[in-house]
Design a protein around this motif. Structure first.
Motif, short mmCIF file in Angstrom:
data_model
loop_
_atom_site.label_atom_id
_atom_site.label_comp_id
_atom_site.label_asym_id
_atom_site.label_seq_id
_atom_site.Cartn_x
_atom_site.Cartn_y
_atom_site.Cartn_z
N LEU A 45 -1.93 1.22 -13.18
CA LEU A 45 -2.88 1.65 -12.15
C LEU A 45 -2.77 0.76 -10.91
O LEU A 45 -2.40 -0.41 -10.99
N TRP A 46 -3.12 1.36 -9.75
CA TRP A 46 -3.20 0.60 -8.51
C TRP A 46 -4.52 0.91 -7.83
O TRP A 46 -5.07 1.99 -8.03
N VAL A 95 -6.54 -1.32 7.70
CA VAL A 95 -7.50 -2.41 7.48
C VAL A 95 -6.93 -3.47 6.51
O VAL A 95 -6.86 -4.66 6.88
N PRO A 96 -6.46 -3.08 5.32
CA PRO A 96 -5.88 -4.12 4.46
C PRO A 96 -4.66 -4.80 5.09
O PRO A 96 -4.45 -6.00 4.87
N PHE A 120 -10.34 -6.86 0.34
CA PHE A 120 -9.35 -7.58 1.16
C PHE A 120 -10.04 -8.39 2.25
O PHE A 120 -9.69 -9.55 2.49
N GLN A 156 -7.31 2.07 -5.09
CA GLN A 156 -7.33 3.17 -4.13
C GLN A 156 -7.46 2.57 -2.73
O GLN A 156 -8.56 2.25 -2.28
N PHE A 157 -6.32 2.46 -2.05
CA PHE A 157 -6.33 1.77 -0.75
C PHE A 157 -7.00 2.59 0.35
O PHE A 157 -7.14 2.11 1.45
N ARG A 158 -7.37 3.82 0.06
CA ARG A 158 -8.06 4.62 1.08
C ARG A 158 -9.58 4.40 1.02
O ARG A 158 -10.31 5.00 1.80
N ALA A 213 -5.52 4.77 6.86
CA ALA A 213 -6.35 4.07 5.87
C ALA A 213 -5.75 2.74 5.47
O ALA A 213 -6.45 1.88 4.94
N TYR A 233 1.84 5.05 -7.83
CA TYR A 233 0.65 5.71 -8.37
C TYR A 233 0.18 6.78 -7.38
O TYR A 233 -0.89 6.65 -6.78
N GLU A 293 -5.87 -7.48 7.28
CA GLU A 293 -6.39 -8.62 6.51
C GLU A 293 -5.24 -9.46 5.93
O GLU A 293 -5.29 -10.69 5.98
N TRP A 330 -11.05 -2.01 0.96
CA TRP A 330 -10.90 -2.76 2.23
C TRP A 330 -11.79 -3.99 2.20
O TRP A 330 -11.42 -5.07 2.67
N PRO A 338 -4.83 -5.81 -6.32
CA PRO A 338 -3.58 -5.15 -6.67
C PRO A 338 -2.67 -6.10 -7.43
O PRO A 338 -2.25 -7.13 -6.89
N GLN A 341 0.83 -1.20 0.00
CA GLN A 341 0.00 0.00 0.00
C GLN A 341 0.87 1.26 0.00
O GLN A 341 0.57 2.24 -0.69
#
Lengths: 183, 471
Positions: free
Chosen positions: B166-167, A105-106, B179, B169-171, A102, A88, A109, B176, B159, A80
């Protein structure tokens, strides 16, 4: 023996068959105390007292899981961080690119995911499973080891193994039967 | 407390039917290691497939065909065939996603949390509750994937290095969710399979047909019940339970973030994570009862799934139902206490607006009717309990309808108000996933042991080693 037949089946060990977990635990503990090392017990369900009695209760599974968890945490957070700040970067109203809250959470997981995968595949690898063939399956009535019988095997490669003495030792626990099992 | 160690009145005849089972027992008296093994494995190996199974599977399979038809039409025409439109962009797809994934939670709760809490009564219900989790998560996962509009590109959510540079948007809570749900599905599958391995070995050793021996033999991975293996197995299983416990709490928390992280009145609420988790367990236990009651009757498993199991599950439903009721009360209170015009309007609109019948049906099914579970007589009356479980299943679906639709349909400006009506394709897809769920469950019951055989053996007093050497 000068001319041993290379195709003759070799002895795998002596296997004693018991009716109850009590008898098996007593025999297993005694066997370890007597100095047997290449031995194993076969039961239809996990018996904690047996693992303790035979000294099998120290496993490396927790360590494997810990390594999996740390790997997952580092990989998840690292992915991340790298994707959001280096690969990016997206400017959202001037907010910081490294927006760590932010990412929690991932990260959580992936930590659980990697740890769980490590637990399952680590356990299987330490157990050398899947293993299609094993000599213990040559034991008569061994199919009952997954039903209601309890088996103790002392392998022939054990330095202390002696066909007569070991058989006498196993028979002293009054098993249903002691059999010689071939490889 | 380990209640499993003393529920055996001495010397009862072994031929005990369900009626003879004392209310307090987790397993009927008179069973041995062998009889448990034979009884559970016979369902898979030797007993004739009941006519009811064939009939039920045929109906469920028909619904799967309906589902495939609905999906085919969706792929041809796009999400326009559904009732979703602005302002209600999240219709049945999200309602059903949340409903299914919530149902799954009881399986993990039973198999992981109750294991850690030494609740031995879980033993006879954990296997099929885990299967229920797996199938419910599979049904849940279909909805957001279909809702993306181009399901064949759903892997864009993951991902991976791609030529577009492109990746994800982890926000975003939606990422979430990807995942959380994929991890949950994977860990649930692992937990279920690991639990099955020793029982697959039992089936391998007991199967009479060559095909059966081969298939169960391959799946059993050569398991031989070695004590060294069992020690590592127990360690891994316990750790998996420890990992699944925070995971299951996180999954519905993250699902609630899909709503709570937004700025929409009716969604933007801090009570959402705990109240979603409680609701998930509530609906999950209702589904376990919905499945367990007919299955135990059809296969004569009253020896293993006793009155006491049903009673305990009813109590869990009552407790989690009260947490859900508290969540509703807090939503109403904060809508008023916040002083926010939009919050107040949203709530008033929810209670008295065009969707008022849904809201009041929700209150009746999720809060009022389940209060009957306070009465022991109700908890021990199996048909009534089954009825209440169905009512709660419905109620939890209505809850998601109320949350999704009534929060969206009257936007901040009256010029952007609208109504949401599901189309027949919405209904076909929803009913189709119920068919898919039931069909998978029927296959599971027919081909795998629905009760964990090796764990049931450990419930017998003979399994407790009378250890003299530790003196």
């Amino acid at each position: 023996m000068a001319h041993e037949d290379p195709h003759a089946p070799r002895l795998y060990g002596l296997v004693a068959e018991f009716d109850s977990p009590d008898a098996l635990v007593a025999a297993g503990r005694r066997a370890v105390q007597e100095g047997y090392r290449d031995l194993d017990a076969y039961t239809p369900f996990p018996i904690e007292a047996l693992h303790e009695a035979m000294g099998f209760d120290r496993t490396r599974v927790p360590l494997v899981v810990l390594i999996g968890a740390i790997t997952g945490a580092v990989a998840g957070y690292g992915l991340q961080y790298w994707a959001s700040t280096i690969a990016y970067p997206l400017n959202v109203g001037g907010r910081p690119l490294h927006s760590w809250p932010a990412f929690i959470v991932p990260t959580f997981e992936t930590t659980v995911l990697f740890a769980a995968l490590a637990a399952v595949f680590g356990m299987l690898a330490l157990n050398r499973l899947p293993q299609p063939y094993h000599p213990i399956f040559n034991t008569p009535r061994f199919a009952l080891a997954s039903r209601d019988r309890f088996f103790l095997a002392i392998e022939a490669r054990d330095p202390k193994f002696d066909l007569v003495a070991t058989r006498r030792f196993l028979e002293s626990f009054t098993p249903r039967e002691v059999t010689e099992v071939e490889e | 407390m380990a209640p499993a160690s003393h529920p055996h009145p001495p010397a009862e005849p072994p031929a005990s039917k369900g009626a003879a089972t004392p209310e307090s027992a987790f397993i009927a008296p008179g069973h041995t290691f062998g009889s448990i093994t034979d009884k559970i494995s016979a369902i898979v190996l030797t007993r004739r497939t009941p006519v009811g199974w064939l009939l039920g599977f045929a109906i469920a399979f028909g619904l799967v065909m309906l589902f495939l038809m609905a999906v085919t039409w969706l792929l041809l025409k796009g999400t326009g065939i559904w009732g979703v439109n602005i302002p209600v962009g999240w219709g049945f797809a999200i309602i059903n996603f949340v409903w299914w994934i919530g149902i799954g939670h009881a399986g993990t709760l039973i198999s992981a949390i109750l294991l850690l809490l030494h609740q031995h009564w879980r033993t006879s219900i954990n296997r099929f509750a885990e299967a229920m989790t797996l199938f419910a998560v599979a049904c849940a996962g279909l909805f957001p994937i279909l809702h993306t509009g181009r399901p064949w590109l759903a892997y864009w959510l993951l991902p991976y290095p791609n030529s577009m540079g492109l990746w994800p948007q982890f926000r975003s809570p939606l990422i979430w969710d990807v995942f959380a749900v994929t991890t949950y599905a994977t860990v649930s599958a692992l937990f279920w399979f690991v639990g099955l391995v020793p029982d697959l070995a039992t089936l391998r050793d007991r199967a009479r047909s060559r095909v059966g021996r081969t298939i169960y033999g391959v799946l059993a991975l050569g398991w031989r019940g070695s004590a060294r293996h069992w020690a590592r197995y127990e360690s891994a299983y316990l750790l998996l339970a420890g990992l699944a416990t925070p995971l299951v709490l996180s999954v519905h928390t993250v699902v609630s973030f899909d709503f709570a992280i937004s700025v929409l009145p009716g969604w933007h609420t801090t009570i959402f994570p705990p109240y979603f988790v409680a609701g998930a367990i509530y609906s999950g236990f209702a589904m376990v009862l919905t499945l367990a009651i007919p299955i135990r009757a059809a296969y004569g498993l009253q020896d293993f799934i006793t009155q006491r199991h049903l009673d305990n599950m009813a109590k869990v439903m009552l407790a989690t139902g009260l947490i859900v009721a508290y969540g509703y009360a807090m939503e109403a209170f904060i809508a008023w206490y916040s002083g926010s015009f939009y919050e107040r309007f949203m709530y008033w609109n929810r209670v008295t607006g065009p969707y008022w019948p849904v809201f009041w049906a929700l209150i009746a099914t999720n809060i009022v009717i389940p209060q009957l579970l306070w009465l022991k007589k109700v908890r021990l009356n199996v048909p009534v309990l089954f009825g209440i479980a169905l009512v709660i299943n419905t109620g939890m679906w209505l809850e998601r309808f109320v949350i999704v639709v009534t929060s969206l349909h009257r936007d901040f400006l009256p010029s952007s108000w609208g109504m949401y009506y599901p189309t027949m394709w919405d209904w076909f897809t929803y009913v189709g996933t119920i068919g898919l769920f039931v069909a998978m469950l029927f296959l599971f019951i027919r081909f795998l042991p629905m009760i964990s055989i090796f764990e049931m053996r450990t419930l017998l007093p003979e399994s407790k080693v009378k250890d003299s050497a530790h003196a």
